[in-house]
Design a protein around this motif. Structure first.
Motif, mmCIF file in Angstrom:
data_model
loop_
_atom_site.group_PDB
_atom_site.id
_atom_site.type_symbol
_atom_site.label_atom_id
_atom_site.label_comp_id
_atom_site.label_asym_id
_atom_site.label_seq_id
_atom_site.Cartn_x
_atom_site.Cartn_y
_atom_site.Cartn_z
ATOM 1 N N LEU A 117 27.883 -38.038 41.380
ATOM 2 C CA LEU A 117 27.816 -37.808 39.938
ATOM 3 C C LEU A 117 27.749 -36.315 39.634
ATOM 4 C CD1 LEU A 117 27.134 -39.447 37.114
ATOM 5 C CD2 LEU A 117 24.919 -38.452 37.532
ATOM 6 N N THR B 117 33.046 -39.138 38.242
ATOM 7 C CA THR B 117 31.679 -39.126 37.723
ATOM 8 C C THR B 117 31.210 -40.551 37.421
ATOM 9 O OG1 THR B 117 32.058 -36.940 36.780
ATOM 10 C CG2 THR B 117 30.195 -38.175 35.914
ATOM 11 N N LEU C 171 30.529 -33.937 37.743
ATOM 12 C CA LEU C 171 30.193 -33.084 36.584
ATOM 13 C C LEU C 171 30.519 -31.620 36.868
ATOM 14 C CD1 LEU C 171 26.810 -34.687 35.476
ATOM 15 C CD2 LEU C 171 29.024 -34.817 34.307
#
Length: 167
Positions: free
Chosen positions: A130, A96, A134
Motif C-alpha cells: 500500500l 495500492t 502511494l
C-alpha cells in the motif's frame, strides 16, 4: 516548396514536455527504488504461503490462491512502472488497492482466522505494498510541484520575464 508541419497530437509541445517530465520522474533513484521494492514485495506475497508455511493448513486454500495471484499481479503492475511511466502511472492506483486488500484478505477470504502467521504476513506485506503504491502515485506530483516551484523562483529572479529583468 512548402515545409510540412506534423499534425498529430504526439508532436504537441505540451505532450512532449509531459513525456520528458515522466522520463525525469522515473530516472530518479527514488522512483527506481520504489519500483524494485514493489516488485520484491509482490513476489514475496506470491510465495508467502510456502515461505511462511500456511499453504497446507485446512481452510487456507483460498488465501493461498489469493496471495499467489495478487502478489504476481502487483509485481507485474509495478514492474512496468519505471520503463513506461507515462502509460502506467495509473496502475499504481490498482497496486495500492491490492495492498489494501491484502491487509484485510485473511478475514474476508478465509473467514475466521486464528493463525497468527497468516495475519502478520498479509498485514505487513499488504501495508508495505500500500505504501509503495502511494509512493508511486505521489512521485509525479512531487516532481511536478518541485518543477513549478523552481520555475516560479526562476521567474522571480529574472523579473518575471523569460529574457531576464533588464531595462
Amino acid at each position: 516548396m512548402s515545409t510540412q508541419i506534423p499534425m498529430g497530437m504526439e508532436h504537441h509541445p505540451d505532450i512532449v514536455e509531459l513525456r520528458e517530465h515522466y522520463e525525469r520522474v522515473t530516472s530518479t533513484p527514488a522512483a527506481q527504488a520504489v519500483e524494485a521494492l514493489a516488485v520484491l514485495a509482490g513476489l514475496f506475497l506470491a510465495i508467502s504461503p510456502w515461505v511462511v508455511g500456511f499453504n497446507g493448513l485446512a481452510g487456507f486454500g483460498t488465501l493461498v490462491v489469493n496471495n499467489l495471484v495478487l502478489g504476481l499481479a502487483f509485481a507485474l503492475l509495478m514492474g512496468g512502472y519505471g520503463s513506461a511511466y507515462e502509460r502506467t502511472h495509473a496502475r499504481a492506483w490498482a497496486a495500492t488497492a491490492i495492498g489494501a486488500w491484502c491487509v484485510i484478505a485473511p478475514w474476508v477470504v478465509s473467514g475466521n482466522v486464528d493463525v497468527r502467521r497468516t495475519i502478520t504476513t498479509n498485514a505487513i506485506t499488504g501495508g508495505v505494498m500500500l505504501l509503495l503504491g502511494l509512493a508511486a502515485i505521489s512521485m509525479a506530483s512531487m516532481t511536478a510541484s518541485g518543477a513549478a516551484m523552481r520555475r516560479g523562483a526562476a521567474g522571480r529572479a529574472t523579473g518575471g520575464r523569460a529574457g531576464g529583468g533588464g531595462a
